[in-house]
Write a protein that holds these residues in place. Structure first.
Motif, PDB file in Angstrom:
ATOM      1  N   ALA A  60       5.044  45.686 -25.598  1.00  9.76           N
ATOM      2  CA  ALA A  60       4.971  46.967 -24.886  1.00  9.76           C
ATOM      3  C   ALA A  60       4.942  46.769 -23.375  1.00  9.76           C
ATOM      4  CB  ALA A  60       3.727  47.731 -25.351  1.00  9.76           C
ATOM      5  N   PRO A  61       6.074  46.408 -22.786  1.00  5.10           N
ATOM      6  CA  PRO A  61       6.064  46.153 -21.348  1.00  5.10           C
ATOM      7  C   PRO A  61       5.973  47.444 -20.522  1.00  5.10           C
ATOM      8  CG  PRO A  61       8.310  46.016 -22.181  1.00  5.10           C
ATOM      9  CD  PRO A  61       7.418  46.241 -23.378  1.00  5.10           C
ATOM     10  N   SER A  62       5.469  47.304 -19.321  1.00  6.74           N
ATOM     11  CA  SER A  62       5.521  48.397 -18.349  1.00  6.74           C
ATOM     12  C   SER A  62       6.712  48.108 -17.437  1.00  6.74           C
ATOM     13  CB  SER A  62       4.235  48.438 -17.518  1.00  6.74           C
ATOM     14  OG  SER A  62       3.114  48.518 -18.370  1.00  6.74           O
ATOM     15  N   GLU A  76       6.307  51.270 -21.839  1.00  3.46           N
ATOM     16  CA  GLU A  76       5.118  51.972 -21.347  1.00  3.46           C
ATOM     17  C   GLU A  76       5.407  52.541 -19.954  1.00  3.46           C
ATOM     18  OE1 GLU A  76       1.499  49.714 -22.292  1.00  3.46           O
ATOM     19  OE2 GLU A  76       1.763  50.581 -24.284  1.00  3.46           O
ATOM     20  N   TYR A 115      -3.234  54.845 -20.065  1.00  5.57           N
ATOM     21  CA  TYR A 115      -2.786  53.800 -20.996  1.00  5.57           C
ATOM     22  C   TYR A 115      -3.627  53.784 -22.270  1.00  5.57           C
ATOM     23  CZ  TYR A 115      -3.148  49.058 -22.892  1.00  5.57           C
ATOM     24  OH  TYR A 115      -3.258  47.990 -23.729  1.00  5.57           O
ATOM     25  N   LEU A 130      -5.849  42.048 -21.668  1.00  9.03           N
ATOM     26  CA  LEU A 130      -6.158  43.320 -22.333  1.00  9.03           C
ATOM     27  C   LEU A 130      -7.284  43.197 -23.354  1.00  9.03           C
ATOM     28  CD1 LEU A 130      -2.483  44.481 -22.423  1.00  9.03           C
ATOM     29  CD2 LEU A 130      -4.353  45.598 -21.200  1.00  9.03           C
TER      30      LEU A 130
HETATM   31  N1  GLU Z   1       2.019  47.602 -20.873  1.00 13.96           N
HETATM   32  C1  GLU Z   1       1.024  46.570 -20.898  1.00 13.96           C
HETATM   33  C2  GLU Z   1       1.447  45.440 -19.986  1.00 13.96           C
HETATM   34  O1  GLU Z   1       2.620  45.374 -19.621  1.00 13.96           O
HETATM   35  C3  GLU Z   1       0.801  46.014 -22.280  1.00 13.96           C
HETATM   36  C4  GLU Z   1       0.009  46.936 -23.126  1.00 13.96           C
HETATM   37  C5  GLU Z   1      -0.287  46.437 -24.519  1.00 13.96           C
HETATM   38  O2  GLU Z   1       0.337  45.466 -24.995  1.00 13.96           O
HETATM   39  O3  GLU Z   1      -1.168  47.041 -25.158  1.00 13.96           O
HETATM   40  O4  GLU Z   1       0.619  44.641 -19.633  1.00 13.96           O
END
Ligand code: GLU
Length: 301
Positions: free
Chosen positions: A12-14, A46, A171, A193
């Motif tokens: 899930a990249p931003s 994301e 988020y 995370l």
């Molecule tokens: N979008 C987040 C990031 O790029 C990752 C979120 C997730 O894996 O829960 O660091």
């Protein structure tokens, strides 16, 4: 008895810049873990905060992942299009008395180190954020790599934001709603995370959603202990020659051998890697540098 659901992982990249080696580690780690269990691997974009986005970065990341041999088994889910689902979840929390409007500013909360325990807003005219009221309890979970974790949300985090006063969804809410909507059973992501996970588990419980298994990969840091980001131009990943970056990520994950050597298709190299992959070799540490492998199993370069 209901059969176990088919394993499902995700990345899930931003879209805040190009893929860097740190994001490739998370992509490859989540892909290998999902495939190793015979499961699917999904990509979620994301793109919640337009102010932080780099135009075109999302499409570029998806293209680059494909160049590294990894494509989503379902259409990419775009968080920017998921407002209705987040609003419905928020509405349930508000209706249950679990979330509330808050007009506290950053400076209002300075005295408690930014932690919100009760509203102390000076200016009652400013737009409201919505926060989750955090109960005074310890949330525990067993991380697949980092072991037993426990966090007191009231002490360490405080009431946290679900929707920002300036509009964007937070988020923490979006990730919980979407992990459930996509049927994710296995969340594999960077250790930055790890301390968000208890907030996500609390939200899952409050919304009656299933709790996925979590595994937090070591975070790639530089020699000074700083997280590698897009600003660190010394670590670009080159999608036109995917082998070297995939090998670096593979080694970082504690895996031996040379599955990415040679000139064949990247998909074939990934299949070789998958056959050799052993999740037990992933170092159970929070941080590591590229040059100092933290596992004894890394072979000669
Ligand atoms: N979008 C987040 C990031 O790029 C990752 C979120 C997730 O894996 O829960 O660091």
């Amino acid at each position: 008895m209901t059969p176990n659901p088919r394993p499902r992982g995700r990345f899930a990249p931003s879209p805040t810049g190009a893929l860097h080696l740190g994001s490739l580690v998370a992509a490859l780690g989540s892909w290998l873990m999902a495939r190793h269990r015979g499961g699917d691997w999904l990509v979620r974009m994301e793109d919640l905060d337009p102010a932080r986005e780099v135009p075109g970065a999302a499409e570029q990341q998806i293209q680059d992942l494909a160049a590294f041999g990894m494509t989503s088994d379902a259409p990419v889910l775009w968080q920017s299009r998921r407002g209705d689902a987040y609003a419905a979840a928020l509405q349930r929390l508000v209706a249950a008395g679990l979330a509330f409007e808050c007009r506290c500013s950053r400076s209002d909360l300075a005295a408690t180190g930014g932690i919100h325990r009760r509203c102390v807003a000076g200016n009652r005219q400013r737009p409201a954020a919505i926060r989750l009221r955090v109960p005074d309890q310890v949330v525990e979970f067993n991380d697949g790599l980092q072991g037993r974790q426990a966090q007191s949300l009231a002490t360490d985090v405080g009431d946290f934001v679900l929707r920002r006063a300036d509009g964007p969804w937070a988020y923490q809410l979006a990730v919980v709603v979407d992990d459930a909507a996509q049927g994710i059973t296995d969340v594999v992501r960077g250790a930055d995370l790890l301390d968000s996970t208890p907030r996500q588990i609390l939200l899952q419980r409050q919304l009656g959603l299933p709790e996925p298994a979590y595994a937090h990969l070591p975070l790639l840091v530089d020699a000074h202990g700083n997280k590698l980001g897009k600003s660190l131009a010394s670590m670009p990943v080159d999608p036109t020659a995917p082998g070297p970056a995939l090998l670096a990520a593979w080694r970082f994950l504690g895996q031996p051998g040379q599955p990415f050597a040679g000139t064949g298709a990247v998909e074939a190299a990934l299949a070789r890697a998958l056959a050799d992959f052993d999740p037990r070799r992933i170092p159970p540490v929070l941080h590591a540098t590229l040059d100092e492998p933290v596992s004894g199993t890394v072979g000669p370069t």
